[in-house]
Motif scaffolding. Structure first.
Motif, PDB file in Angstrom:
ATOM      1  N   THR A 102       0.803  -1.223   0.000  1.00 44.71           N
ATOM      2  CA  THR A 102       0.000   0.000   0.000  1.00 44.71           C
ATOM      3  C   THR A 102       0.831   1.265   0.000  1.00 44.71           C
ATOM      4  OG1 THR A 102      -0.116   0.092   2.416  1.00 44.71           O
ATOM      5  CG2 THR A 102      -1.806  -1.205   1.286  1.00 44.71           C
ATOM      6  N   GLY A 103       2.050   1.199   0.570  1.00 41.09           N
ATOM      7  CA  GLY A 103       2.888   2.378   0.664  1.00 41.09           C
ATOM      8  C   GLY A 103       2.485   3.327   1.773  1.00 41.09           C
ATOM      9  N   ARG A 104       1.472   2.960   2.565  1.00 30.96           N
ATOM     10  CA  ARG A 104       0.964   3.822   3.625  1.00 30.96           C
ATOM     11  C   ARG A 104       0.669   3.000   4.877  1.00 30.96           C
ATOM     12  NH1 ARG A 104       1.907   9.047   1.877  1.00 30.96           N
ATOM     13  NH2 ARG A 104       1.458   9.138  -0.344  1.00 30.96           N
ATOM     14  N   LEU A 105       1.010   3.561   6.034  1.00 28.42           N
ATOM     15  CA  LEU A 105       0.718   2.859   7.278  1.00 28.42           C
ATOM     16  C   LEU A 105      -0.784   2.748   7.517  1.00 28.42           C
ATOM     17  CD1 LEU A 105       3.391   4.318   9.748  1.00 28.42           C
ATOM     18  CD2 LEU A 105       3.500   2.234   8.409  1.00 28.42           C
ATOM     19  N   VAL A 106      -1.506   3.837   7.252  1.00 26.55           N
ATOM     20  CA  VAL A 106      -2.951   3.829   7.496  1.00 26.55           C
ATOM     21  C   VAL A 106      -3.650   2.838   6.565  1.00 26.55           C
ATOM     22  CG1 VAL A 106      -5.057   5.207   7.386  1.00 26.55           C
ATOM     23  CG2 VAL A 106      -2.983   6.186   8.393  1.00 26.55           C
ATOM     24  N   ALA A 107      -3.261   2.845   5.285  1.00 25.41           N
ATOM     25  CA  ALA A 107      -3.868   1.911   4.325  1.00 25.41           C
ATOM     26  C   ALA A 107      -3.543   0.471   4.694  1.00 25.41           C
ATOM     27  CB  ALA A 107      -3.380   2.224   2.911  1.00 25.41           C
ATOM     28  N   ALA A 108      -2.310   0.227   5.128  1.00 28.59           N
ATOM     29  CA  ALA A 108      -1.928  -1.124   5.552  1.00 28.59           C
ATOM     30  C   ALA A 108      -2.740  -1.542   6.765  1.00 28.59           C
ATOM     31  CB  ALA A 108      -0.435  -1.162   5.871  1.00 28.59           C
ATOM     32  N   ALA A 109      -2.960  -0.599   7.690  1.00 29.76           N
ATOM     33  CA  ALA A 109      -3.750  -0.908   8.881  1.00 29.76           C
ATOM     34  C   ALA A 109      -5.177  -1.293   8.515  1.00 29.76           C
ATOM     35  CB  ALA A 109      -3.750   0.297   9.822  1.00 29.76           C
ATOM     36  N   ASP A 110      -5.760  -0.571   7.542  1.00 27.08           N
ATOM     37  CA  ASP A 110      -7.126  -0.901   7.101  1.00 27.08           C
ATOM     38  C   ASP A 110      -7.173  -2.309   6.509  1.00 27.08           C
ATOM     39  OD1 ASP A 110      -8.017   1.566   7.889  1.00 27.08           O
ATOM     40  OD2 ASP A 110      -7.875   2.469   5.890  1.00 27.08           O
ATOM     41  N   THR A 111      -6.154  -2.656   5.743  1.00 29.75           N
ATOM     42  CA  THR A 111      -6.097  -3.990   5.136  1.00 29.75           C
ATOM     43  C   THR A 111      -6.015  -5.082   6.184  1.00 29.75           C
ATOM     44  OG1 THR A 111      -5.006  -3.118   3.165  1.00 29.75           O
ATOM     45  CG2 THR A 111      -4.778  -5.472   3.569  1.00 29.75           C
ATOM     46  N   LEU A 112      -5.264  -4.817   7.245  1.00 27.68           N
ATOM     47  CA  LEU A 112      -5.037  -5.829   8.285  1.00 27.68           C
ATOM     48  C   LEU A 112      -6.090  -5.813   9.379  1.00 27.68           C
ATOM     49  CD1 LEU A 112      -1.189  -5.241   8.609  1.00 27.68           C
ATOM     50  CD2 LEU A 112      -2.279  -7.302   7.673  1.00 27.68           C
ATOM     51  N   GLY A 113      -6.936  -4.781   9.393  1.00 24.31           N
ATOM     52  CA  GLY A 113      -7.962  -4.705  10.425  1.00 24.31           C
ATOM     53  C   GLY A 113      -7.430  -4.259  11.777  1.00 24.31           C
ATOM     54  N   VAL A 114      -6.371  -3.426  11.769  1.00 21.22           N
ATOM     55  CA  VAL A 114      -5.800  -2.906  13.012  1.00 21.22           C
ATOM     56  C   VAL A 114      -5.622  -1.394  12.850  1.00 21.22           C
ATOM     57  CG1 VAL A 114      -4.595  -5.069  13.511  1.00 21.22           C
ATOM     58  CG2 VAL A 114      -3.417  -3.287  12.198  1.00 21.22           C
ATOM     59  N   GLU A 159      11.864   2.788   3.851  1.00 23.35           N
ATOM     60  CA  GLU A 159      12.268   4.182   3.874  1.00 23.35           C
ATOM     61  C   GLU A 159      11.160   5.007   3.250  1.00 23.35           C
ATOM     62  OE1 GLU A 159      15.864   4.225   1.671  1.00 23.35           O
ATOM     63  OE2 GLU A 159      14.930   3.673  -0.239  1.00 23.35           O
ATOM     64  N   ARG A 160      11.029   6.211   3.733  1.00 23.31           N
ATOM     65  CA  ARG A 160       9.946   7.057   3.253  1.00 23.31           C
ATOM     66  C   ARG A 160      10.387   7.865   2.041  1.00 23.31           C
ATOM     67  NH1 ARG A 160       5.766  10.465   7.013  1.00 23.31           N
ATOM     68  NH2 ARG A 160       4.219  10.820   5.381  1.00 23.31           N
ATOM     69  N   GLY A 161       9.541   7.859   1.002  1.00 21.71           N
ATOM     70  CA  GLY A 161       9.805   8.627  -0.203  1.00 21.71           C
ATOM     71  C   GLY A 161       8.724   9.661  -0.419  1.00 21.71           C
ATOM     72  N   THR A 162       8.741  10.287  -1.574  1.00 19.19           N
ATOM     73  CA  THR A 162       7.769  11.337  -1.871  1.00 19.19           C
ATOM     74  C   THR A 162       6.366  10.792  -2.055  1.00 19.19           C
ATOM     75  OG1 THR A 162       8.297  11.153  -4.236  1.00 19.19           O
ATOM     76  CG2 THR A 162       9.509  12.803  -2.948  1.00 19.19           C
ATOM     77  N   GLU A 163       6.236   9.503  -2.374  1.00 15.38           N
ATOM     78  CA  GLU A 163       4.917   8.926  -2.622  1.00 15.38           C
ATOM     79  C   GLU A 163       4.553   7.854  -1.599  1.00 15.38           C
ATOM     80  OE1 GLU A 163       4.268   7.662  -6.594  1.00 15.38           O
ATOM     81  OE2 GLU A 163       5.001   9.498  -7.491  1.00 15.38           O
ATOM     82  N   GLY A 164       5.199   7.897  -0.447  1.00 16.75           N
ATOM     83  CA  GLY A 164       4.855   6.912   0.579  1.00 16.75           C
ATOM     84  C   GLY A 164       6.067   6.090   0.972  1.00 16.75           C
ATOM     85  N   TRP A 165       5.807   4.967   1.607  1.00 17.44           N
ATOM     86  CA  TRP A 165       6.871   4.095   2.085  1.00 17.44           C
ATOM     87  C   TRP A 165       7.288   3.111   1.005  1.00 17.44           C
ATOM     88  CZ3 TRP A 165       9.407   5.011   6.478  1.00 17.44           C
ATOM     89  CH2 TRP A 165       8.801   5.845   7.415  1.00 17.44           C
ATOM     90  N   ALA A 166       8.585   2.887   0.903  1.00 20.09           N
ATOM     91  CA  ALA A 166       9.129   1.931  -0.072  1.00 20.09           C
ATOM     92  C   ALA A 166      10.131   1.028   0.641  1.00 20.09           C
ATOM     93  CB  ALA A 166       9.808   2.661  -1.222  1.00 20.09           C
ATOM     94  N   LEU A 167      10.294  -0.171   0.122  1.00 18.67           N
ATOM     95  CA  LEU A 167      11.225  -1.125   0.705  1.00 18.67           C
ATOM     96  C   LEU A 167      12.667  -0.753   0.390  1.00 18.67           C
ATOM     97  CD1 LEU A 167       9.453  -4.471  -0.238  1.00 18.67           C
ATOM     98  CD2 LEU A 167       9.478  -3.396   1.989  1.00 18.67           C
TER      99      LEU A 167
END
Length: 322
Positions: free
Chosen positions: A42-54, A76-84
């Motif tokens: 997802t590149g986002r903590l909030v979006a990942a949380a929604d996916t996982l239900g937390v 690492e954080r980039g201009t468009e969100g988090w990247a591996l």
């Protein structure tokens, strides 16, 4: 008293040491890898949380714990969100194998003879192509794999050199190379279209020079993120009188008689519009299919890629106005 939680999408953990050392597998929690995969997709903590239900603080805490166990930075954080990071990609690739194993266990317990794909696949695609073609392909995949979650993000933009927030992307134009695995998916045609009402009111252009006397409809030049859609490349000297970042708004304006639209054939043919100067203006642009390298071997991503290939192969006539 609990310590204050980090704001959404803040750095999930202090930067661990960069040196590699021996890691005790007993210190690793396999479930933390699910959180890494969710943020990677997802590149986002909030979006990942929604996916996982937390909540997002749980995602941040679990990734922090994983990074601490490994002693290495995974994201690492980039201009468009988090990247591996490079290490994060290696860990994520191994984590997918664990995720697949859990899916096989679930299938075995449920007595399913044929494996049903699970998890989430996020697809990014241009507005028009995403709605008319990608959505149909994703519906096809879901029919065969009802346990799979699919997400479609529509935005007409260039492929980024630092991808995040998607498993598979479709974009107009070629590939920037680098961190993406790409392939040419298809070409599509654009042409000039107008409504009968507009032509009756303003006349029909007979030559390219006549277009100077007509209102054109296309993208907003200053906000255009795809070089291949620069109208100057295809109609030198032309300046749209009605512009929009959304191709469906362009289509509607053309249908309502606001001017002559420079439109994809697969959209224009769905409306009562007339093709103009077909011999002089027949624009062909490529659509590139791209995947993040760590997503290439994932079965669900592969299923979506195959469905997209079938979709364009079955509907080539629509794409090329044949």
């Amino acid at each position: 008293m609990h310590p204050p939680s980090r704001p959404a999408d803040e750095n999930p953990a202090p930067r661990p040491e960069t040196g590699r050392g021996t890691v005790d597998p007993r210190r690793l929690r396999a479930d933390d890898l699910r959180y890494l995969l969710a943020v990677a997709r997802t590149g986002r903590l909030v979006a990942a949380a929604d996916t996982l239900g937390v909540d997002h603080t749980t995602v941040s805490r679990r990734i922090a714990a994983l990074e601490k166990s490994l002693g290495l930075r995974l994201m690492e954080r980039g201009t468009e969100g988090w990247a591996l990071t490079d290490t994060g990609k290696q860990v994520s690739e191994s984590a997918r194998a664990i995720e697949d194993a859990l899916a096989r266990v679930a299938d075995a317990v449920s007595g399913q003879g044929v494996r049903s794909l699970r998890g989430t696949v996020r697809v990014s695609a241009p507005d028009g192509f995403g709605t008319v073609f990608a959505a149909s392909a994703l519906v096809r995949v879901r029919r065969h794999h009802p346990g799979l979650q699919v997400e479609l993000i529509t935005a007409t933009r260039q492929l980024t050199l630092h991808p995040s927030g998607f498993d598979l992307a479709l974009a107009i134009g070629g590939s920037p190379g680098g961190r993406l695995v790409t392939e040419h998916l298809t070409d599509y045609a654009l042409g000039l279209y107008a409504s009968d009402e507009y032509l009756a009111r303003c006349g029909c252009p007979e030559t390219l020079a006549d277009l100077r006397d007509h209102a054109l409809i296309f993208y907003i030049e200053s906000m255009l993120q795809v070089g291949d859609l620069d109208i100057e490349r295809h109609l030198p000297g032309a300046t749209p009188a009605f512009s929009s970042t959304n191709v469906f708004a362009q289509l509607e304006a053309t249908r309502l008689g606001a001017g002559i639209g420079v439109l994809p054939a697969f959209l224009a043919r769905r409306e009562p519009l007339r093709r103009l100067l077909a011999d002089e203006v027949d624009i062909r642009l490529p659509i590139t299919l791209a995947m993040r390298r760590e997503a290439v071997t994932h079965p669900a991503v592969g299923a979506v890629r195959d469905a997209l290939r079938r979709e364009v192969a079955d509907r080539t006539a629509e794409l090329l106005a044949e």
